[in-house]
Scaffold this motif. Sequence first.
Motif, PDB file in Angstrom:
ATOM      1  N   PHE A  75      34.286  -6.626  34.460  1.00 19.37           N
ATOM      2  CA  PHE A  75      34.541  -5.807  33.281  1.00 19.37           C
ATOM      3  C   PHE A  75      34.726  -6.709  32.081  1.00 19.37           C
ATOM      4  CE2 PHE A  75      37.520  -3.627  30.360  1.00 19.37           C
ATOM      5  CZ  PHE A  75      36.687  -2.582  29.992  1.00 19.37           C
ATOM      6  N   CYS A  76      34.277  -6.240  30.911  1.00 19.59           N
ATOM      7  CA  CYS A  76      34.430  -7.001  29.669  1.00 19.59           C
ATOM      8  C   CYS A  76      34.738  -6.019  28.544  1.00 19.59           C
ATOM      9  CB  CYS A  76      33.155  -7.784  29.368  1.00 19.59           C
ATOM     10  SG  CYS A  76      33.168  -8.571  27.738  1.00 19.59           S
ATOM     11  N   GLY A  77      35.879  -6.194  27.898  1.00 22.20           N
ATOM     12  CA  GLY A  77      36.292  -5.269  26.846  1.00 22.20           C
ATOM     13  C   GLY A  77      35.460  -5.374  25.586  1.00 22.20           C
ATOM     14  N   HIS A  78      35.229  -6.595  25.096  1.00 22.96           N
ATOM     15  CA  HIS A  78      34.537  -6.700  23.808  1.00 22.96           C
ATOM     16  C   HIS A  78      33.073  -6.274  23.927  1.00 22.96           C
ATOM     17  CE1 HIS A  78      32.764 -10.643  24.947  1.00 22.96           C
ATOM     18  NE2 HIS A  78      31.960 -10.478  23.909  1.00 22.96           N
ATOM     19  N   ALA A  79      32.436  -6.550  25.062  1.00 22.79           N
ATOM     20  CA  ALA A  79      31.064  -6.096  25.241  1.00 22.79           C
ATOM     21  C   ALA A  79      30.994  -4.580  25.416  1.00 22.79           C
ATOM     22  CB  ALA A  79      30.434  -6.797  26.444  1.00 22.79           C
ATOM     23  N   THR A  80      32.054  -3.979  25.950  1.00 22.94           N
ATOM     24  CA  THR A  80      32.122  -2.520  26.043  1.00 22.94           C
ATOM     25  C   THR A  80      32.222  -1.900  24.658  1.00 22.94           C
ATOM     26  OG1 THR A  80      33.150  -2.596  28.232  1.00 22.94           O
ATOM     27  CG2 THR A  80      33.467  -0.585  26.956  1.00 22.94           C
ATOM     28  N   ILE A  81      33.085  -2.458  23.815  1.00 28.40           N
ATOM     29  CA  ILE A  81      33.207  -1.961  22.437  1.00 28.40           C
ATOM     30  C   ILE A  81      31.872  -2.121  21.709  1.00 28.40           C
ATOM     31  CG2 ILE A  81      34.341  -2.354  20.212  1.00 28.40           C
ATOM     32  CD1 ILE A  81      36.172  -1.003  22.238  1.00 28.40           C
ATOM     33  N   ALA A  82      31.224  -3.273  21.864  1.00 29.52           N
ATOM     34  CA  ALA A  82      29.940  -3.506  21.213  1.00 29.52           C
ATOM     35  C   ALA A  82      28.881  -2.523  21.700  1.00 29.52           C
ATOM     36  CB  ALA A  82      29.479  -4.944  21.466  1.00 29.52           C
ATOM     37  N   THR A  83      28.842  -2.280  23.007  1.00 31.54           N
ATOM     38  CA  THR A  83      27.875  -1.336  23.568  1.00 31.54           C
ATOM     39  C   THR A  83      28.107   0.071  23.044  1.00 31.54           C
ATOM     40  OG1 THR A  83      27.642  -2.669  25.576  1.00 31.54           O
ATOM     41  CG2 THR A  83      26.981  -0.361  25.717  1.00 31.54           C
ATOM     42  N   ALA A  84      29.370   0.487  23.001  1.00 32.29           N
ATOM     43  CA  ALA A  84      29.693   1.838  22.528  1.00 32.29           C
ATOM     44  C   ALA A  84      29.296   2.023  21.070  1.00 32.29           C
ATOM     45  CB  ALA A  84      31.179   2.108  22.718  1.00 32.29           C
ATOM     46  N   VAL A  85      29.550   1.019  20.238  1.00 31.84           N
ATOM     47  CA  VAL A  85      29.179   1.118  18.825  1.00 31.84           C
ATOM     48  C   VAL A  85      27.664   1.131  18.673  1.00 31.84           C
ATOM     49  CG1 VAL A  85      29.256  -0.074  16.595  1.00 31.84           C
ATOM     50  CG2 VAL A  85      31.337   0.141  17.982  1.00 31.84           C
ATOM     51  N   ALA A  86      26.974   0.258  19.396  1.00 38.27           N
ATOM     52  CA  ALA A  86      25.508   0.240  19.327  1.00 38.27           C
ATOM     53  C   ALA A  86      24.927   1.575  19.784  1.00 38.27           C
ATOM     54  CB  ALA A  86      24.961  -0.903  20.186  1.00 38.27           C
ATOM     55  N   HIS A  87      25.476   2.142  20.839  1.00 38.28           N
ATOM     56  CA  HIS A  87      25.017   3.437  21.341  1.00 38.28           C
ATOM     57  C   HIS A  87      25.270   4.526  20.300  1.00 38.28           C
ATOM     58  CE1 HIS A  87      24.976   7.132  23.778  1.00 38.28           C
ATOM     59  NE2 HIS A  87      24.202   6.469  24.610  1.00 38.28           N
ATOM     60  N   ALA A  88      26.442   4.509  19.655  1.00 35.82           N
ATOM     61  CA  ALA A  88      26.775   5.516  18.645  1.00 35.82           C
ATOM     62  C   ALA A  88      25.839   5.419  17.452  1.00 35.82           C
ATOM     63  CB  ALA A  88      28.226   5.352  18.203  1.00 35.82           C
ATOM     64  N   GLU A  89      25.478   4.196  17.070  1.00 34.31           N
ATOM     65  CA  GLU A  89      24.568   4.035  15.933  1.00 34.31           C
ATOM     66  C   GLU A  89      23.164   4.556  16.245  1.00 34.31           C
ATOM     67  OE1 GLU A  89      26.768   0.247  13.736  1.00 34.31           O
ATOM     68  OE2 GLU A  89      24.923  -0.098  14.872  1.00 34.31           O
ATOM     69  N   ARG A  90      22.795   4.556  17.510  1.00 36.09           N
ATOM     70  CA  ARG A  90      21.489   5.079  17.902  1.00 36.09           C
ATOM     71  C   ARG A  90      21.530   6.594  18.176  1.00 36.09           C
ATOM     72  NH1 ARG A  90      17.740   1.201  19.797  1.00 36.09           N
ATOM     73  NH2 ARG A  90      18.105  -0.705  18.595  1.00 36.09           N
ATOM     74  N   HIS A  91      22.621   7.068  18.775  1.00 36.88           N
ATOM     75  CA  HIS A  91      22.646   8.429  19.311  1.00 36.88           C
ATOM     76  C   HIS A  91      23.748   9.311  18.728  1.00 36.88           C
ATOM     77  CE1 HIS A  91      19.746   7.040  22.266  1.00 36.88           C
ATOM     78  NE2 HIS A  91      20.555   6.042  22.579  1.00 36.88           N
ATOM     79  N   GLY A  92      24.576   8.759  17.853  1.00 36.22           N
ATOM     80  CA  GLY A  92      25.672   9.527  17.285  1.00 36.22           C
ATOM     81  C   GLY A  92      26.985   9.258  18.002  1.00 36.22           C
ATOM     82  N   VAL A  93      28.080   9.463  17.268  1.00 36.79           N
ATOM     83  CA  VAL A  93      29.400   9.212  17.845  1.00 36.79           C
ATOM     84  C   VAL A  93      29.735  10.304  18.863  1.00 36.79           C
ATOM     85  CG1 VAL A  93      30.210   7.974  15.809  1.00 36.79           C
ATOM     86  CG2 VAL A  93      30.581  10.440  15.982  1.00 36.79           C
TER      87      VAL A  93
END
Length: 284
Positions: A75-93
């Motif tokens: 598990f990695c916290g900062h990569a999870t935050i980065a993935t979630a933000v990247a996903h939100a920018e592509r697909h919405g929050v």
Amino acid sequence: MELLRYVAFSTDPSGGNPAGVVLDATGIDEPTMAATAAEVGFSETAFAVPLDDGSPDGHGSLAIRYFSPCGEVPFCGHATIATAVAHAERHGVGKLRLRTKAGPVSVSTRADGNGSVVATLVSVEPRTAPITPSDLAALLAALDWPAADLDPALPPRAAYAGAWHPVIAAATRSRLSDLDYDMPALADLMGRRDWATVDLVWRESPTVFHARNAFPPGGVVEDPATGAAAAALGGYLRELRLVPLPAELTVYQGYDMGRPSTIRVGVPAQRSSGLAVTGTAVPL
């Protein structure tokens, strides 16, 4: 494979912790993931695979794996935050459910009104374990930290919220600032004990901490922002009753290495609840 590069826990690309993000790693095998993470050279790269599991959350679920330049981590916290933000920018929050090797992790994203996306992950259930006297002696020897320089109010202990991190508290900010450790010796000890990073902290106030994270198993001398360790710290403080509950912690990390990062940790009163780790991320 589309490889994105984000900085987590900062709104400034010159701060925070860089992470590689692959939002659709469908069909990518493990050797390719490992080789990609090594080539990218960040402390972690996340590889997500969208799952069609009928999730009611609005945005569905992702299976996700994390690789450092030297191998996979659960598990990695900062990569999870980065993935979630990247996903939100592509697909919405909205909300995501992540299937990690450490267990299920939920993530929510929202716009903060200033043009940034803020992500909050909820960790797996945390726990702690004692560090044996011999392991503590070896750990302090590798760090070249005398036991007298530790904060007696925050006893050394291994803490878990998806990965294991020894929590070692310095008595002074100057002790924390002086980090020049024996990387091979610490890497050997951490490999034998399955410790992801060593969470070195100094407590400024009951809910404000400064942290540095040694990460030799990942081939990185120091991690500038470690969300998993911040979650583990919150669980440690709750289990040992070292903070009033519920609590909102602020962890400042990366300042000593010129990559300032800010991590927020929500600590619920219920002992079995996961910890809420919040931060922003911006593309590099």
